[in-house]
Motif scaffolding. Structure first.
Motif, PDB file in Angstrom:
ATOM      1  N   SER A 107       0.838  -1.199   0.000  1.00  0.00           N
ATOM      2  CA  SER A 107       0.000   0.000   0.000  1.00  0.00           C
ATOM      3  C   SER A 107       0.879   1.257   0.000  1.00  0.00           C
ATOM      4  CB  SER A 107      -0.922  -0.001   1.226  1.00  0.00           C
ATOM      5  OG  SER A 107      -0.164   0.035   2.418  1.00  0.00           O
ATOM      6  N   TRP A 108       0.242   2.411  -0.082  1.00  0.00           N
ATOM      7  CA  TRP A 108       0.952   3.681  -0.274  1.00  0.00           C
ATOM      8  C   TRP A 108       1.900   4.021   0.870  1.00  0.00           C
ATOM      9  CZ3 TRP A 108       0.324   7.562   3.308  1.00  0.00           C
ATOM     10  CH2 TRP A 108      -0.782   7.472   4.157  1.00  0.00           C
ATOM     11  N   GLU A 109       1.669   3.465   2.059  1.00  0.00           N
ATOM     12  CA  GLU A 109       2.526   3.819   3.203  1.00  0.00           C
ATOM     13  C   GLU A 109       3.934   3.242   3.102  1.00  0.00           C
ATOM     14  OE1 GLU A 109      -1.581   2.882   5.251  1.00  0.00           O
ATOM     15  OE2 GLU A 109      -0.405   2.114   3.557  1.00  0.00           O
ATOM     16  N   TYR A 110       4.123   2.225   2.253  1.00  0.00           N
ATOM     17  CA  TYR A 110       5.380   1.464   2.267  1.00  0.00           C
ATOM     18  C   TYR A 110       6.481   2.156   1.471  1.00  0.00           C
ATOM     19  CZ  TYR A 110       4.096  -2.677   4.929  1.00  0.00           C
ATOM     20  OH  TYR A 110       3.780  -3.529   5.946  1.00  0.00           O
ATOM     21  N   THR A 111       6.987   3.221   2.024  1.00  0.00           N
ATOM     22  CA  THR A 111       8.014   4.026   1.351  1.00  0.00           C
ATOM     23  C   THR A 111       9.370   3.932   2.052  1.00  0.00           C
ATOM     24  OG1 THR A 111       7.173   5.966   2.555  1.00  0.00           O
ATOM     25  CG2 THR A 111       6.382   5.646   0.312  1.00  0.00           C
ATOM     26  N   GLY A 112       9.577   2.898   2.847  1.00  0.00           N
ATOM     27  CA  GLY A 112      10.880   2.673   3.468  1.00  0.00           C
ATOM     28  C   GLY A 112      11.234   3.670   4.557  1.00  0.00           C
ATOM     29  N   ASP A 113      10.230   4.280   5.192  1.00  0.00           N
ATOM     30  CA  ASP A 113      10.505   5.319   6.187  1.00  0.00           C
ATOM     31  C   ASP A 113      11.373   4.818   7.332  1.00  0.00           C
ATOM     32  OD1 ASP A 113       8.710   6.545   4.544  1.00  0.00           O
ATOM     33  OD2 ASP A 113       7.241   7.036   6.074  1.00  0.00           O
ATOM     34  N   GLY A 114      10.992   3.685   7.926  1.00  0.00           N
ATOM     35  CA  GLY A 114      11.739   3.180   9.077  1.00  0.00           C
ATOM     36  C   GLY A 114      13.148   2.763   8.720  1.00  0.00           C
ATOM     37  N   HIS A 115      13.297   2.114   7.556  1.00  0.00           N
ATOM     38  CA  HIS A 115      14.638   1.743   7.101  1.00  0.00           C
ATOM     39  C   HIS A 115      15.532   2.975   7.015  1.00  0.00           C
ATOM     40  CE1 HIS A 115      12.326  -1.783   5.731  1.00  0.00           C
ATOM     41  NE2 HIS A 115      13.468  -2.432   5.622  1.00  0.00           N
ATOM     42  N   ALA A 116      15.013   4.041   6.383  1.00  0.00           N
ATOM     43  CA  ALA A 116      15.815   5.252   6.184  1.00  0.00           C
ATOM     44  C   ALA A 116      16.068   5.987   7.495  1.00  0.00           C
ATOM     45  CB  ALA A 116      15.117   6.172   5.187  1.00  0.00           C
ATOM     46  N   LEU A 117      15.065   6.054   8.359  1.00  0.00           N
ATOM     47  CA  LEU A 117      15.237   6.717   9.654  1.00  0.00           C
ATOM     48  C   LEU A 117      16.342   6.037  10.461  1.00  0.00           C
ATOM     49  CD1 LEU A 117      11.499   7.287  10.697  1.00  0.00           C
ATOM     50  CD2 LEU A 117      13.174   9.085  10.219  1.00  0.00           C
ATOM     51  N   ALA A 118      16.331   4.712  10.475  1.00  0.00           N
ATOM     52  CA  ALA A 118      17.346   3.969  11.227  1.00  0.00           C
ATOM     53  C   ALA A 118      18.727   4.176  10.631  1.00  0.00           C
ATOM     54  CB  ALA A 118      16.990   2.483  11.248  1.00  0.00           C
ATOM     55  N   LEU A 119      18.811   4.122   9.316  1.00  0.00           N
ATOM     56  CA  LEU A 119      20.092   4.299   8.632  1.00  0.00           C
ATOM     57  C   LEU A 119      20.678   5.669   8.953  1.00  0.00           C
ATOM     58  CD1 LEU A 119      21.721   2.482   6.676  1.00  0.00           C
ATOM     59  CD2 LEU A 119      20.683   3.762   4.793  1.00  0.00           C
ATOM     60  N   LYS A 120      19.851   6.709   8.874  1.00  0.00           N
ATOM     61  CA  LYS A 120      20.317   8.078   9.142  1.00  0.00           C
ATOM     62  C   LYS A 120      20.673   8.283  10.610  1.00  0.00           C
ATOM     63  CE  LYS A 120      16.744   9.922   6.942  1.00  0.00           C
ATOM     64  NZ  LYS A 120      15.821  10.919   6.331  1.00  0.00           N
ATOM     65  N   ALA A 121      20.083   7.451  11.479  1.00  0.00           N
ATOM     66  CA  ALA A 121      20.402   7.559  12.903  1.00  0.00           C
ATOM     67  C   ALA A 121      21.691   6.831  13.267  1.00  0.00           C
ATOM     68  CB  ALA A 121      19.246   7.009  13.741  1.00  0.00           C
ATOM     69  N   GLY A 122      22.226   6.044  12.324  1.00  0.00           N
ATOM     70  CA  GLY A 122      23.488   5.340  12.591  1.00  0.00           C
ATOM     71  C   GLY A 122      23.386   3.840  12.680  1.00  0.00           C
ATOM     72  N   ALA A 123      22.185   3.275  12.505  1.00  0.00           N
ATOM     73  CA  ALA A 123      22.015   1.822  12.533  1.00  0.00           C
ATOM     74  C   ALA A 123      22.398   1.234  11.178  1.00  0.00           C
ATOM     75  CB  ALA A 123      20.577   1.463  12.879  1.00  0.00           C
ATOM     76  N   SER A 124      22.555  -0.082  11.135  1.00  0.00           N
ATOM     77  CA  SER A 124      22.845  -0.756   9.861  1.00  0.00           C
ATOM     78  C   SER A 124      21.615  -1.528   9.405  1.00  0.00           C
ATOM     79  CB  SER A 124      24.037  -1.703  10.003  1.00  0.00           C
ATOM     80  OG  SER A 124      23.708  -2.827  10.800  1.00  0.00           O
ATOM     81  N   LEU A 125      21.528  -1.721   8.085  1.00  0.00           N
ATOM     82  CA  LEU A 125      20.471  -2.537   7.488  1.00  0.00           C
ATOM     83  C   LEU A 125      21.107  -3.813   6.955  1.00  0.00           C
ATOM     84  CD1 LEU A 125      18.454   0.154   5.455  1.00  0.00           C
ATOM     85  CD2 LEU A 125      18.250  -0.465   7.879  1.00  0.00           C
TER      86      LEU A 125
END
Length: 602
Positions: free
Chosen positions: A212-230
């Motif tokens: 659906s429209w919400e699935y734009t990778g927000d959490g993945h990107a937020l974590a990455l920018k905060a210093g976490a790894s994917l």
């Protein structure tokens, strides 16, 4: 300029970002642990993408086959993930899933029943035994309904139609989050020492998707920018059966329950083609003739399952191969036939949503004719690397559960494992987040400078005139990912994709939007695009790095599975500039001997 003193502010112990199954289960666990909890979601409560999980929740309860156990479920999950799963996550999931299902039942979930009155369990691809607890083909809807009622009953605060754009930190740990109300455009800040990401997946970066429209990778990107790894970002699951016609509904999910209840896949010649695509790894447990496959549905004592119930990556590749060979259906898919297998009453009772979906959207009566289906971007196995027992990332105070978290599914997710995954690790994330927050003597503060910077970044598209249009950029991004980093990949195409992503990043920096901050979809997409681009770069770079084919990652130029990659996970991190993604290799954690022995058994 954003004035921090005028911004709406709230204080909580735990902030949960996302109101799907993982987010709501995390919020309930945090509240039960005594924390003050809030849930923030982009959409309305009850509208999360979890409702699209139709077939059921996998849990080794043994209600249909008493031989089933957590050990068998663990082994199936690891094998399905091509052994790249984090063994501890797969173990915890298999052990705790039955309790999470019974818990839902205690909270009011109405599951289908066996003749003995136990929770019914159905067959799904990759599972040795029938173990998916289900409610017809509307299981996700029932799960969300139950968790939503529990959340409301506990008095948990929910901020609907509110988007988080930045995670705020202090001294290297989480201090809160910044976002905006989608209706008014006004900013909001949350002070919370624990944040649980439960934002789902990345599917809207692809042209054909069940998401659906919400699935734009927000959490993945937020974590990455905060210093976490994917981790495991190269592994994107293309569900083998999405609708392919008409164009307005292309990609909408056709549940695996159709195949679990006896549906078969045929090409344009009428051939049941899956017998031609049984991998060596699964030959011992897969029927190799139509007679044996059909007998399995009534006599399952030999456990040689129909090839339509192979793991999703195998089925998706087989469909793709038939279409490329010119044996596809008129609209570019293959035929999924259940009409010739069961009476109409059975189909309407077991698959009510599928019956209505095809009747209303495609004018197809699935009780009388086959469906046209094809692969659709459905799920990303990759996500935030977390510690299995607590679901905490490498950033102190940041947790992740559900599809946004990585490690549990390895190279490929088995159908039905997503619903039990989000229940198991949603609970663990919420409980750990609450314990850490309530034990703190001094909370980290969020700074006015960070709020000011986050506000200015969010408003930047309004400051430009005559720039790029967000919808045009998204369409080009979807074309790049669909055509160059799709179900079948090669180095030349992925290199080209990375070059295109650089150009798209430049265009995204020049986005401009018109109008006001009041409900402005163009502005919302402009903010989402930076997340989609970041996640797309992770997928493309990790896929280029992994020079083999395994699970949801298939390379035309490296078609074989390479044993040298069998013990390696790829982690995506932001480089020193904070702008570009870099890849690092990490060895898989060593599995204990007692679990390793399970794979030596027949």
């Amino acid at each position: 300029m954003t004035d921090p003193s005028t911004i709406e502010r709230h204080q909580y112990d735990v902030l949960v970002v996302g109101a799907g199954g993982a987010g709501l289960r995390a919020a309930i666990a945090a509240r039960d642990a005594g924390a003050r909890v809030a849930v923030v979601c982009k959409s309305l409560l009850g509208k999360a993408h979890t409702v699209m999980a139709e077939g059921g929740a996998a849990a080794a309860m043994g209600n249909v086959y008493s031989e089933d156990s957590w050990q068998v479920h663990f082994r199936d999950t690891m094998r399905g993930g091509k052994m790249l799963n984090h063994w501890r996550m797969a173990q915890l999931h298999a052990q705790e899933a039955p309790d999470r299902i019974h818990e839902l039942e205690e909270w009011g979930a109405l599951f289908d029943r066996t003749p003995d009155g136990l929770i019914s369990q159905r067959d799904f691809g990759g599972h040795r035994y029938a173990r998916l607890a289900h409610v017809g083909d509307r299981t996700g809807l029932e799960l969300i309904r139950t968790l939503q009622q529990r959340t409301v009953a506990l008095g948990i605060d929910v901020y609907m139609e509110c988007t988080i754009t930045e995670l705020l930190q202090n001294g290297g740990r989480i201090a809160g989050a910044f976002g905006y109300w989608r209706e008014s455009g006004r900013f909001i800040a949350f002070e919370a020492p624990s944040v649980v990401l439960a934002t789902g997946g990345i599917g809207k970066s692809y042209k054909v998707t069940s998401n659906s429209w919400e699935y734009t990778g927000d959490g993945h990107a937020l974590a990455l920018k905060a210093g976490a790894s994917l981790v495991n970002m190269e592994f994107v699951q293309f569900h083998p059966t999405g609708m392919v016609w008409p164009p307005s509904v292309k990609g909408i999910l056709v549940t695996e329950s159709v195949r679990g209840d006896g549906g078969v896949l045929r090409n344009s010649e009428g051939k049941r083609f899956m017998f031609d695509y049984i991998p060596e790894f699964f030959k011992a447990e897969t029927a190799d003739s139509e007679e044996e496959a059909d007998r399995w549905y009534t006599d399952k004592t030999n456990n040689r399952r129909p090839p339509e119930l192979l793991p999703r990556d195998e089925v998706a590749r087989a469909i793709n191969a038939e279409v490329k060979a010119g044996r596809g259906s008129p609209h570019g898919g293959v035929f999924l036939d259940i009409a010739s297998r069961h009476p109409a009453e059975y189909i309407q009772r077991r698959l009510p949503s599928m019956y209505h979906q095809f009747k209303e959207l495609a004018d197809v009566d699935i009780t009388a004719e086959p469906m046209e289906v094809g692969p659709t971007c459905h799920y990303v196995m990759g996500g935030v690397a977390v510690e299995p027992d607590t679901a905490e990332s490498s950033v102190s105070g940041l947790y992740a559960a559900g599809e946004v978290a990585g490690g549990m599914h390895g190279a490929n997710r088995l159908g039905g494992n997503s619903l039990s995954d989000l229940l198991v690790f949603g609970r663990r994330a919420g409980a750990a987040a609450a314990e850490a927050a309530t034990a703190m003597e001094q909370r980290p503060a969020i700074s006015d400078d960070d709020i000011r910077a986050a506000g200015e970044a969010a408003l930047a598209p309004f400051e430009r005139e005559g720039g790029e249009n967000a919808y045009a950029v998204q369409q080009d991004l979807q074309d790049v990912m669909h055509n160059l980093v799709g179900i079948i990949r090669n180095a030349d195409e992925m290199q080209k994709a990375l070059e295109e992503l650089v150009r798209l990043r430049g265009r995204t920096a020049q986005l401009s939007v018109e109008g006001h901050r009041q409900y402005n979809p163009g502005w919302h997409l402009a903010l989402d695009l930076s997340n989609m681009l970041l996640v797309s770069e992770c997928i493309a770079k990790a896929a280029l790095e992994r020079t083999e084919s395994r699970g949801g990652h298939t390379r035309d130029d490296f078609p074989a599975t390479d044993d040298s990659w069998a013990t390696v996970n790829l982690h995506c991190v932001l480089d020193e500039t904070g702008e570009a993604v870099s890849i690092r290799r990490e060895a898989l954690p060593t599995m204990p001997d007692d679990l390793q022995e399970l794979f030596e058994q027949k």
